[in-house]
Design an enzyme around this catalytic site. Structure first.
Site, PDB file in Angstrom:
ATOM      1  CE  LYS A   1      10.635   2.710  -1.665  1.00  0.00           C
ATOM      2  NZ  LYS A   1      10.331   2.157  -0.320  1.00  0.00           N
TER       3      LYS A   1
ATOM      4  CE  LYS B   1       7.185   1.636  -2.467  1.00  0.00           C
ATOM      5  NZ  LYS B   1       7.205   0.932  -1.161  1.00  0.00           N
TER       6      LYS B   1
ATOM      7  CG  ASP C   1       7.240   2.564   2.210  1.00  0.00           C
ATOM      8  OD1 ASP C   1       7.784   3.084   3.204  1.00  0.00           O
ATOM      9  OD2 ASP C   1       7.830   2.396   1.126  1.00  0.00           O
TER      10      ASP C   1
END
Length: 240
Positions: free
Chosen positions: A187, A158, A94
């Site tokens: 996400k 995300k 991430d």
């Protein structure tokens, strides 16, 4: 409810990123993730190797952060972080974009940095999530990031780190799903605190959700599905 338990548990990346978590907290957090069979454990980089070893043989993936939480690391450091994470057993990374460069409109820098981390991640057969930190961005900036991530075949876009001034909103999730290519997943991070919240973002097209309240969310899930509750013993083993 048409979803199975695994349809919903495998939406959750169990977050172990608070800097105040001690060794016992990290250990128990990994055990919880295993017991509830979530998608991944997203853990602080220093603890990743231990986490990956503990998850080996399970269906729960080891994940960690790159350039977290402010995104201001140099591109060289982010590249090195990604290489180290993969060497330590990371399966999903991430990465926070360079927010300053996004706000400055330096899209070539942003693109090259994301490309560098995508390359090292995908060449190892692993997956990358790119964190925008939407609370600081306008719509045009979010669109350009979705376009860059789509062009580079990022695996997820995300919303947030969970450490900015705001987290995932339904408006942003709809917006990102609209502007990211179909092959790029979305996400949500920050703001999904209960089971109804998980169902709501799933309905918007979200496939993953960062959560620290995993136990509460999935206990309610199991209750509504008529499944036995999960009890984790003092030794870390799960019973049903």
């Amino acid at each position: 409810m048409d979803d199975s338990y695994s349809d919903l548990s495998k939406m959750i990346d169990h977050s172990l990123l608070s800097p105040t978590l001690n060794a016992a907290d990290l250990e128990s957090g990994i055990e919880l993730a295993l017991a509830y069979d979530v998608a991944s454990v997203c853990i602080m980089p220093f603890a990743l190797k231990q986490c990956a070893e503990k998850l080996k043989g399970s269906t729960v993936k080891a994940s960690t952060t790159i350039g977290f939480p402010h995104g201001g690391h140099t591109s060289t450091i982010k590249h090195a972080e990604a290489k180290q994470a993969i060497a330590d057993g990371c399966e999903e990374l991430d990465m926070v974009v360079n927010i300053s460069k996004v706000l400055s409109g330096d899209w070539e820098y942003v693109r090259e940095e994301v490309r560098s981390v995508v390359e090292v991640t995908h060449s190892a057969g692993q997956k990358l999530k790119v964190i925008f930190e939407n609370c600081y961005l306008n719509d045009d900036q979010k669109i350009r990031l979705c376009e860059i991530c789509s062009e580079l075949n990022v695996d997820w876009v995300k919303t947030s780190t969970g450490y900015g001034t705001g987290g995932a909103t339904h408006e942003d999730l709809i917006f990102m799903r609209k502007h990211a290519a179909e092959h790029v997943q979305v996400k949500a991070a920050g703001g999904v605190r209960d089971f109804d919240g998980l169902l709501a973002v799933k309905a918007l097209g979200v496939s993953r959700c960062g959560a620290s309240r995993t136990k509460d969310i999935l206990d309610e899930c199991r209750k509504r599905l008529g499944l036995e509750p999960i009890n984790i013993t003092a030794s870390g083993e799960a019973s049903y």
